[in-house]
Write a protein that holds these residues in place. Structure first.
Motif, mmCIF file in Angstrom:
data_model
loop_
_atom_site.group_PDB
_atom_site.id
_atom_site.type_symbol
_atom_site.label_atom_id
_atom_site.label_comp_id
_atom_site.label_asym_id
_atom_site.label_seq_id
_atom_site.Cartn_x
_atom_site.Cartn_y
_atom_site.Cartn_z
ATOM 1 N N HIS A 188 39.402 54.092 30.409
ATOM 2 C CA HIS A 188 38.788 54.024 31.727
ATOM 3 C C HIS A 188 39.230 55.262 32.388
ATOM 4 N N TYR A 375 35.015 47.472 34.488
ATOM 5 C CA TYR A 375 36.538 47.496 34.178
ATOM 6 C C TYR A 375 36.847 46.362 33.185
ATOM 7 N N ARG A 376 36.352 45.213 33.460
ATOM 8 C CA ARG A 376 36.357 43.944 32.543
ATOM 9 C C ARG A 376 35.124 44.051 31.626
ATOM 10 N N LYS A 530 29.706 51.073 41.486
ATOM 11 C CA LYS A 530 30.321 52.453 41.312
ATOM 12 C C LYS A 530 30.067 53.284 42.093
ATOM 13 N N GLN A 543 35.395 51.933 42.566
ATOM 14 C CA GLN A 543 34.677 50.830 42.040
ATOM 15 C C GLN A 543 35.160 49.534 42.444
ATOM 16 N N LEU A 584 39.093 49.681 42.071
ATOM 17 C CA LEU A 584 39.682 50.746 41.292
ATOM 18 C C LEU A 584 39.296 52.066 42.039
ATOM 19 N N TYR A 586 39.531 56.296 40.633
ATOM 20 C CA TYR A 586 40.081 57.300 39.758
ATOM 21 C C TYR A 586 39.758 58.818 40.537
ATOM 22 N N ASN A 595 45.202 57.475 39.830
ATOM 23 C CA ASN A 595 44.441 56.110 39.485
ATOM 24 C C ASN A 595 45.076 55.217 40.399
ATOM 25 N N LYS A 597 44.634 50.671 41.237
ATOM 26 C CA LYS A 597 43.995 49.501 40.863
ATOM 27 C C LYS A 597 44.475 48.345 41.757
ATOM 28 N N ASN A 699 43.266 51.794 26.178
ATOM 29 C CA ASN A 699 43.483 51.248 27.577
ATOM 30 C C ASN A 699 44.797 50.331 27.203
ATOM 31 N N TYR A 701 46.537 47.122 29.090
ATOM 32 C CA TYR A 701 46.389 46.110 30.428
ATOM 33 C C TYR A 701 47.603 45.411 30.448
#
Length: 704
Positions: A188, A375-376, A530, A543, A584, A586, A595, A597, A699, A701
């Motif tokens: 991501h 993201y998901r 976004k 985001q 989120l 970045y 970053n 979140k 990624n 998680y």
């Protein structure tokens, strides 16, 4: 290690062999300049190139002393030298290959006496360049070499002592992967760097199917230019390999290869903790390349040991497989016990991509896929461990059509027979359609089935354009699990994108429109936005995403045909019965990045693992026919309602763009607050700080 490097560079030296000269060159572009001897200072282009070759040969011919005993024995052979002219104009020997140690010593001695010259340049900036020299023993003068080359050009048959290997042509390695059909490793953080360019420039792109290929993205984002801007002025071998380049790279006529070591070495502390510290120690070897313009491949093997924060260790153990292994590490795979309090979890991935036609890519892989702009993903996420798959991508007109055939595993003790995990299969197709310059719609369909009655990989689903719902009903409606979905992306302007997904699991129209919150309303949706170059700050992407998935989604009447692999959901990682809001951010500046979140969520867990009315729809491995909580009045958060807050902040520095190796610090805070404490769901609050180096090529998680 030294012997390994020696052998490696002899095999994979990045060079060009010219039929007119035993010296190979690295310069191919008109923007480059060869190193310049003083005698060649008034020359340009091809004449400068030939002058450089001639001067190197003259110096070697007039200074190289062949030992007398070799002359007397009429020794015949070739000394191969890999050398460079660095950014200061000095000659440096990298590798000498010969079966005689005295010849190796003499070669190094000759190169020590080479004069300092004007260095090579690239785009006007001094740089280094590598060359390969073949020294024929007995010595052959440059004039004799020129005569041989001229005679060969005129088709005169002269025995020049050259072999087929000597005629192999090498080129300057110019990062050919940047224009290839090879997949861009899905991270991501990395994808956020070119999302803005795709949104601003593109109007006929398809961003939901990931990983992207370099060929898809390079139309909107200049990888070569960005990579060049990140290069550090390093002329030494170690400096270039650590900060700029692949460990080894080679490019020739119609082929290229690159080899790298990848790392994830980190240590941390968490609270509460059953151990003194957390750590991950991953070593990986990646080999990638291309043969011709249509075939590309990559393969990586990871060897890892690690210990995580307590909540993550507990979750990994809660989804352990049958057979005695203690855990499944999410996103990685089955883990062995290591030092009584840690995990050992090897992993591999590999992909072969064949560009069969202008509009068609075929991919045979072992890895992960992702469908969505968020993201998901509610359709297909990359949160599981890798699996084998065969993917077809057709990209034409305003359409991109993707079909993915997948081979999966159920590793629960209930379905393990004779120590062999149960096989299950999935096929999905996704059609992305650019309705206009601003609006994209996507249509998703997937079916999961298992090897019931020796069914195997059912031929009914091989046809890539058939409607799976009809086929699944006619072949065995009770033994397959069907999902349907719709996606959208709307370009509000060059800075703002809106996106979303709508998922239907086991389509039942009457229950969906009935209005009584039937358990059969197995629906989920996603809404997101976004914001590129947010608040006019370059390279800042924000985001916001909301995900809502009702109870019993991804489950099935037969748990083996649920939407999962290796005890992990193939859709959203939380399974069913939840909603979450994710923010989120970045940001990148040169090699520095940050970053952030923040996740706020509500999940509904079960109070017990068995018993009548005990299944509230969050655990997708439970049989909902036998013990579901209710038929109507089913709502998100039912059961043991749990509030979740997770903040995850990372700052770091990009060490090497070739491997996306980063030095980073990460801080995670997690608050997990259920209504009722049970044996598996209980109130806890975790802080977790980590520091380390990581090749960011997939990624990870940790927001469970």
């Amino acid at each position: 290690m030294n012997k390994f490097l020696l052998s490696f560079f002899i095999i994979f030296s990045v060079l060009f062999v010219n039929a007119q000269s035993p010296i190979s060159k690295q310069f191919e572009s008109s923007d480059d300049r060869f190193p310049v001897f003083s005698i060649c200072s008034n020359l340009q282009g091809k004449e400068l190139e030939e002058c450089f070759y001639n001067e190197v040969q003259q110096i070697v011919y007039h200074n190289f002393q062949v030992p007398e005993y070799l002359k007397k024995s009429q020794y015949s052979g070739v000394v191969k030298v890999l050398f460079e002219v660095d950014a200061t104009g000095r000659f440096k020997v990298i590798v000498v290959n010969s079966n005689n140690e005295d010849l190796i010593t003499e070669t190094k001695k000759v190169f020590l006496n080479f004069p300092k010259i004007a260095p090579p340049t690239y785009n006007g900036t001094p740089t280094y360049s590598k060359f390969n020299l073949k020294i024929a023993i007995p010595l052959v003068s440059p004039e004799e070499n020129a005569a041989v080359a001229k005679a060969k050009k005129e088709n005169i048959n002269i025995n020049e002592g050259l072999t087929e290997l000597d005629s192999i042509v090498y080129k300057r390695f110019d990062n050919p992967q940047f224009t290839s059909h090879l997949g861009i490793p899905f991270s991501h953080s990395y994808y956020a760097q070119f999302d803005a360019a795709i949104n601003k420039i593109g109007s006929n792109n398809h961003t939901a199917t990931k990983p992207y290929t370099f060929a898809e993205v390079e139309k909107y984002y200049n990888f070569q230019k960005v990579n060049a801007s990140l290069m550090k002025n390093k002329s030494g071998w170690w400096g270039r390999k650590v900060f700029n380049e692949n460990l080894a790279e080679i490019q020739g006529e119609g082929y290229w290869f690159a080899l790298n070591f990848l790392f994830n070495v980190q240590g941390g502390i968490s609270n509460p903790s059953k151990t003194d510290y957390t750590y991950v120690n991953t070593r990986a070897l990646n080999f990638k390349g291309g043969l011709g313009s249509r075939l590309n491949f990559t393969t990586t093997f990871y060897e890892s040991q690690g210990r995580f924060a307590d909540y993550y260790n507990d979750y990994a153990r809660s989804i352990k497989p049958s057979g005695g292994n203690p855990a499944v590490v999410p996103g990685m795979g089955i883990a062995k016990e290591y030092n009584s309090d840690s995990f050992d979890f090897p992993m591999a991935d590999a992909n072969i991509v064949f560009n069969a036609a202008k509009y068609l890519d075929l991919q045979l892989g072992y890895g992960k896929n992702f469908i969505g702009d968020g993201y998901r993903s509610l359709f297909l996420s990359d949160g599981t461990s890798p699996y084998p798959f065969f993917k077809i991508d057709a990209n034409f007109w305003k359409i991109k059509y993707t079909v993915n055939y997948m081979w999966l595993k159920d590793v629960r003790p209930d379905v393990t027979v004779e120590k062999t995990y149960a096989s299950k299969y999935m096929v999905n197709h996704y059609l992305s359609w650019n309705v206009s310059n601003r609006l994209n719609l996507g249509f998703f369909e997937s079916v999961v089935w298992t090897n019931t009655n020796g069914r195997g990989f059912d031929a009914n689903f091989i046809n890539p354009i058939v409607f799976y719902r009809a086929v699944e009903f006619s072949s065995s409606s009770k033994s397959g699990n069907e999902l349907l979905g719709l996606t959208y992306k709307y370009k509000w302007n060059n800075q703002v994108n809106l996106y979303g997904q709508f998922l239907i699991d086991e389509f039942s129209t009457s229950d969906i429109v009935g209005g009584d919150n039937s358990w059969k309303n197995k629906l989920g949706y996603q809404l997101g936005v976004k914001y590129f170059n947010a608040f006019k700050v370059d390279n800042l992407q924000l985001q916001l995403e909301f995900n809502h998935v009702r109870p019993y989604v991804y489950s099935h009447s037969e748990p083996i045909t649920n939407y999962a692999h290796n005890n992990q959901s193939l859709g959203h990682q939380w399974g069913g019965n939840f909603q979450e809001l994710v923010l989120l951010g970045y940001y990148t500046k040169d090699r520095f990045y940050a970053n952030a979140k923040f996740t706020i969520g509500t999940r509904g867990f079960d109070f017990a693992d068995s018993g009548a009315n005990s299944n509230y729809g969050g655990n997708i491995y439970r049989d909902y026919d036998a013990d579901r909580f209710a038929d109507t009045g089913v709502k998100v958060g039912q059961g043991n309602k749990t509030s979740i807050f997770i903040s995850d902040i990372q700052v770091g520095y990009l060490v090497n763009p070739a491997t996306n190796l980063k030095f980073f610090g990460n801080f995670l805070f997690r608050n997990f607050d259920p209504t009722t404490n049970t044996a598996t769901v209980y109130k806890n609050q975790t802080t977790w700080f980590t520091l380390g180096f990581r090749s960011d090529v997939f990624n990870g998680y940790f927001d469970y």
